[in-house]
Design a protein around this motif. Structure first.
Motif, short mmCIF file in Angstrom:
data_model
loop_
_atom_site.label_atom_id
_atom_site.label_comp_id
_atom_site.label_asym_id
_atom_site.label_seq_id
_atom_site.Cartn_x
_atom_site.Cartn_y
_atom_site.Cartn_z
N VAL A 29 0.82 -1.22 0.00
CA VAL A 29 0.00 0.00 0.00
C VAL A 29 0.85 1.27 0.00
N VAL A 30 2.10 1.17 -0.39
CA VAL A 30 2.99 2.33 -0.38
C VAL A 30 2.52 3.37 -1.40
N VAL A 31 2.46 4.62 -0.95
CA VAL A 31 2.24 5.74 -1.87
C VAL A 31 3.60 6.14 -2.41
N PRO A 32 3.82 6.07 -3.73
CA PRO A 32 5.15 6.33 -4.28
C PRO A 32 5.57 7.78 -4.06
N PRO A 33 6.87 8.00 -3.91
CA PRO A 33 7.34 9.37 -3.64
C PRO A 33 7.02 10.35 -4.75
N GLN A 34 6.93 9.87 -5.99
CA GLN A 34 6.60 10.77 -7.09
C GLN A 34 5.20 11.36 -6.92
N LEU A 35 4.26 10.52 -6.45
CA LEU A 35 2.91 11.02 -6.22
C LEU A 35 2.87 11.96 -5.01
N LEU A 36 3.63 11.64 -3.97
CA LEU A 36 3.73 12.53 -2.81
C LEU A 36 4.24 13.90 -3.23
N PHE A 140 -14.55 0.44 2.65
CA PHE A 140 -14.24 1.68 1.94
C PHE A 140 -13.17 1.48 0.87
N TYR A 141 -12.08 0.78 1.22
CA TYR A 141 -10.96 0.60 0.29
C TYR A 141 -11.00 -0.75 -0.43
N GLY A 142 -12.04 -1.55 -0.19
CA GLY A 142 -12.06 -2.88 -0.75
C GLY A 142 -11.06 -3.77 -0.04
N PRO A 143 -10.79 -4.98 -0.57
CA PRO A 143 -9.82 -5.87 0.07
C PRO A 143 -8.43 -5.23 0.12
N MET A 144 -7.81 -5.28 1.30
CA MET A 144 -6.48 -4.70 1.48
C MET A 144 -5.53 -5.81 1.92
N PRO A 145 -4.39 -5.97 1.24
CA PRO A 145 -3.50 -7.09 1.54
C PRO A 145 -2.46 -6.82 2.62
N ASP A 146 -2.40 -5.58 3.13
CA ASP A 146 -1.33 -5.27 4.07
C ASP A 146 -1.57 -5.92 5.43
N LYS A 147 -0.55 -5.90 6.27
CA LYS A 147 -0.60 -6.66 7.52
C LYS A 147 -1.58 -6.11 8.54
N LEU A 148 -1.99 -4.87 8.42
CA LEU A 148 -2.95 -4.33 9.37
C LEU A 148 -4.40 -4.61 8.97
#
Length: 279
Positions: A29-36, A140-148
């Motif tokens: 779920v990382v937001v890439p630095p270019q988008l930031l 809200f976000y649909g299925p999320m694969p991250d550990k949380l």
């Protein structure tokens, strides 16, 4: 230990957030630095936080500019602090820096989503920041694969933080503490949802009460790892309770903690949304 908040204006500053994202959520779920960086150059805010004697960023906050109800609003999409630096005030400092950025833009409300079953986040958002919520969103976000988030519907509440209010300033300075859950119970505030051991009890009925309590597990991630069925039961019970209350015009305005670790949201009718709750 001291810390400082920087404002990221280049790709290096934005890239400093990536290891923290990977540590807290995972690479899925990382937001890439270019988008930031693109968001930061168009009214958004990327703020890495650093502690003394550690060259790596210890935490960060990221939000972007949006429009809601025909008004500009800042959406705070991510805030995270690395485990060794939690509890030392860095998260509050990150939110204060974000608040100052938004006030300079003339923005009065910051919004974000959160999992309503995460008691630590609820304590931070409601008790320490003075936020409130009146919206519940299923998956809200649909299925999320991250550990949380893996394995459960990604239900969220939409949190609103009125950054210009006196109450917000007092909460940030620690001058306006929430009442305790024991205080509410002594005042005979009723539970719309209450725990029965590790599992949720039956959801009650909303009958125009002046105050209601919605309890959640004290350590949801531990419960989910130990008993996924109980975690799902909590997700569905909380969904039922919040949707029923919000549908009747209530807002959650506090998160109350008990000495034994229990925690519950305090809900009031929105016409009384400025109420502090029982003392």
């Amino acid at each position: 230990m001291g810390f400082r908040i920087e404002v990221a204006h280049d790709i290096a500053g934005c890239a400093a957030t990536v290891p923290i994202q990977e540590e807290v959520w995972s690479g899925d779920v990382v937001v890439p630095p270019q988008l930031l960086l693109a968001a930061a150059h168009n009214g958004g805010f990327v703020g890495p936080g650093y502690v003394d004697d550690d060259p790596a960023a210890a935490g960060f906050v990221f939000g972007f500019l949006g429009i809601r109800d025909y008004h500009f609003r800042h959406h705070s999409h991510m805030l995270a602090v690395r485990e060794p630096h939690r509890g030392g005030g860095l998260a509050i400092a990150l939110k204060e820096a974000q608040r100052d950025h938004c006030l300079d833009q003339g923005i009065e409300v910051v919004g974000w989503t959160m999992d309503p079953l995460e008691a630590r986040n609820a304590t931070f958002n409601f008790a320490k920041l003075g936020a409130y919520t009146r919206e519940y969103h299923r998956d809200f976000y649909g299925p999320m694969p991250d550990k949380l988030n893996a394995g459960l519907p990604s239900d969220r509440i939409y949190v609103e933080w009125p950054i210009g209010h006196d109450r917000t300033y007092k909460r940030l300075r620690g001058e306006d503490a929430s009442p305790s859950l024991e205080d509410a119970e002594r005042e005979s505030v009723g539970y719309l949802l209450r725990a029965e051991g590790d599992r949720p009890g039956r959801v009650g009925t909303v009958n125009d009460e002046t105050h209601l309590l919605v309890e959640i597990p004290p350590r949801f991630q531990e419960l989910k790892a130990r008993d996924p069925d109980a975690a799902l039961a909590w997700r569905l019970a909380a969904r039922e309770a919040f949707e029923a209350a919000f549908g009747r015009g209530y807002a959650a305005v506090e998160f109350l903690r008990a000495a034994d670790g229990r925690g519950a949201y305090l809900l009031v009718p929105q016409s009384s949304g400025s109420a502090r709750g029982p003392k």
